[in-house]
Design a protein around this motif. Sequence first.
Motif, PDB file in Angstrom:
ATOM      1  N   UNK A 167       0.818  -1.204   0.000  1.00 22.60           N
ATOM      2  CA  UNK A 167       0.000   0.000   0.000  1.00 22.60           C
ATOM      3  C   UNK A 167       0.853   1.255   0.000  1.00 22.60           C
ATOM      4  N   UNK A 168       1.952   1.217   0.762  1.00 20.09           N
ATOM      5  CA  UNK A 168       2.843   2.379   0.816  1.00 20.09           C
ATOM      6  C   UNK A 168       3.461   2.656  -0.550  1.00 20.09           C
ATOM      7  N   UNK A 169       3.886   1.598  -1.255  1.00 22.55           N
ATOM      8  CA  UNK A 169       4.471   1.793  -2.587  1.00 22.55           C
ATOM      9  C   UNK A 169       3.423   2.301  -3.577  1.00 22.55           C
ATOM     10  N   UNK A 170       2.226   1.746  -3.521  1.00 21.52           N
ATOM     11  CA  UNK A 170       1.165   2.211  -4.415  1.00 21.52           C
ATOM     12  C   UNK A 170       0.806   3.665  -4.129  1.00 21.52           C
ATOM     13  N   UNK A 171       0.666   3.999  -2.849  1.00 24.12           N
ATOM     14  CA  UNK A 171       0.278   5.364  -2.475  1.00 24.12           C
ATOM     15  C   UNK A 171       1.327   6.391  -2.885  1.00 24.12           C
ATOM     16  N   UNK A 172       2.599   6.016  -2.769  1.00 24.82           N
ATOM     17  CA  UNK A 172       3.675   6.954  -3.093  1.00 24.82           C
ATOM     18  C   UNK A 172       4.007   6.941  -4.581  1.00 24.82           C
ATOM     19  N   UNK A 173       4.278   5.754  -5.106  1.00 26.32           N
ATOM     20  CA  UNK A 173       4.824   5.633  -6.460  1.00 26.32           C
ATOM     21  C   UNK A 173       3.797   5.828  -7.559  1.00 26.32           C
ATOM     22  N   UNK A 174       2.534   5.536  -7.271  1.00 25.85           N
ATOM     23  CA  UNK A 174       1.501   5.654  -8.299  1.00 25.85           C
ATOM     24  C   UNK A 174       0.522   6.791  -7.965  1.00 25.85           C
ATOM     25  N   UNK A 175      -0.209   6.627  -6.857  1.00 28.62           N
ATOM     26  CA  UNK A 175      -1.204   7.644  -6.531  1.00 28.62           C
ATOM     27  C   UNK A 175      -0.543   8.976  -6.197  1.00 28.62           C
ATOM     28  N   UNK A 176       0.650   8.937  -5.609  1.00 25.60           N
ATOM     29  CA  UNK A 176       1.379  10.178  -5.334  1.00 25.60           C
ATOM     30  C   UNK A 176       1.710  10.927  -6.614  1.00 25.60           C
ATOM     31  N   UNK A 177       2.123  10.197  -7.630  1.00 27.77           N
ATOM     32  CA  UNK A 177       2.389  10.805  -8.937  1.00 27.77           C
ATOM     33  C   UNK A 177       1.118  11.440  -9.484  1.00 27.77           C
ATOM     34  N   UNK A 178      -0.002  10.730  -9.351  1.00 28.40           N
ATOM     35  CA  UNK A 178      -1.273  11.264  -9.846  1.00 28.40           C
ATOM     36  C   UNK A 178      -1.704  12.510  -9.076  1.00 28.40           C
ATOM     37  N   UNK A 179      -1.481  12.509  -7.766  1.00 30.15           N
ATOM     38  CA  UNK A 179      -1.842  13.700  -6.978  1.00 30.15           C
ATOM     39  C   UNK A 179      -1.067  14.931  -7.456  1.00 30.15           C
ATOM     40  N   UNK A 180       0.202  14.740  -7.731  1.00 25.60           N
ATOM     41  CA  UNK A 180       1.035  15.860  -8.189  1.00 25.60           C
ATOM     42  C   UNK A 180       0.588  16.325  -9.576  1.00 25.60           C
ATOM     43  N   UNK A 181       0.246  15.380 -10.429  1.00 29.84           N
ATOM     44  CA  UNK A 181      -0.251  15.750 -11.763  1.00 29.84           C
ATOM     45  C   UNK A 181      -1.571  16.501 -11.640  1.00 29.84           C
ATOM     46  N   UNK A 182      -2.434  16.051 -10.748  1.00 32.77           N
ATOM     47  CA  UNK A 182      -3.697  16.750 -10.541  1.00 32.77           C
ATOM     48  C   UNK A 182      -3.463  18.178 -10.050  1.00 32.77           C
ATOM     49  N   UNK A 183      -2.478  18.335  -9.173  1.00 31.74           N
ATOM     50  CA  UNK A 183      -2.211  19.648  -8.592  1.00 31.74           C
ATOM     51  C   UNK A 183      -1.614  20.624  -9.602  1.00 31.74           C
ATOM     52  N   UNK A 184      -0.746  20.129 -10.488  1.00 29.77           N
ATOM     53  CA  UNK A 184       0.021  21.042 -11.336  1.00 29.77           C
ATOM     54  C   UNK A 184      -0.238  20.886 -12.837  1.00 29.77           C
ATOM     55  N   UNK A 185      -1.033  19.894 -13.216  1.00 30.44           N
ATOM     56  CA  UNK A 185      -1.271  19.660 -14.639  1.00 30.44           C
ATOM     57  C   UNK A 185      -1.913  20.843 -15.342  1.00 30.44           C
ATOM     58  N   UNK A 186      -2.921  21.441 -14.708  1.00 33.11           N
ATOM     59  CA  UNK A 186      -3.599  22.583 -15.334  1.00 33.11           C
ATOM     60  C   UNK A 186      -2.635  23.749 -15.523  1.00 33.11           C
ATOM     61  N   UNK A 187      -1.706  23.917 -14.580  1.00 30.95           N
ATOM     62  CA  UNK A 187      -0.717  24.979 -14.703  1.00 30.95           C
ATOM     63  C   UNK A 187       0.232  24.746 -15.864  1.00 30.95           C
ATOM     64  N   UNK A 188       0.581  23.489 -16.107  1.00 27.81           N
ATOM     65  CA  UNK A 188       1.435  23.169 -17.249  1.00 27.81           C
ATOM     66  C   UNK A 188       0.710  23.488 -18.557  1.00 27.81           C
ATOM     67  N   UNK A 189      -0.556  23.120 -18.626  1.00 23.29           N
ATOM     68  CA  UNK A 189      -1.346  23.411 -19.830  1.00 23.29           C
ATOM     69  C   UNK A 189      -1.450  24.926 -20.042  1.00 23.29           C
TER      70      UNK A 189
END
Length: 253
Positions: free
Chosen positions: A110-132
């Motif tokens: 769970x820790x690896x999934x939360x950090x390595x996968x969902x953590x990546x998605x959280x960061x993309x959600x936070x900053x993706x619109x700014x990149x666009x």
Amino acid sequence: MSYANLSGRTAVVTGAASGIGEAVALHLAAEGARVALLARRADRLDALVEKIRAGGGEALAVAADVTDDTSVEAARDRIHEAFGGVDLVVNNAGVMLPNPIEEGRLDEWQRMLDTNVTGVLRVIRAFGAGLVAAAGEGRTADLVNISSIGAHVPFPNYAVYGATKAAVTYLSQSLRTEFGPRDVRVTNIEPGLTETELKTHVDSAELSGQLDGMFEVIGGLAAADVADVVAYVASRPRHVNLRQIMVLPTRQA
């Protein structure tokens, strides 16, 4: 190597307290980018900010946990307040907890999934619109995800870690179909053996010894080697996307 056209960029680097993230932050700052440093260890981030500022760079320490929605959103707000828009995001935060699958260590999975996968998605959600938005203004915009050779090459006892990195590699590939048409570049970088704190996460003496043996026989990349690759891809002309790079020590097959 120097990449002058990184000057003026505004970057977010996760997992910046050590290893590849720290090296990326130092490299980008040295090239003139403003760098927001995200990690859980505030003391390490503060020390890195001091180092960057001593070298004439500009950096912001933001203690944040990529496994926590509220923490990532608060980090985004603080960065926007301090730096404005972001045009370069380096998703580097990750954990590696190898063990035999039959041990059923659900907490580690769970820790690896939360950090390595969902953590990546959280960061993309936070900053993706700014990149666009940055790309829409005609600026260069980059999303760089740090995956691993483990996404392709199986190692005994690393099945779950490899699966999380395979998810990052596929995510990067798929995101190009969404971000690419809006002029946001997506790059997936897959390092091989690299000298970072990841190997200190290994709690099995046997597996730790095996990893040490691989480093002794093959040799590892320095974190700065991977950071140089990140800087290189982000410094290409705006219409050039280096979509995927596997970077290995020469002796690693």
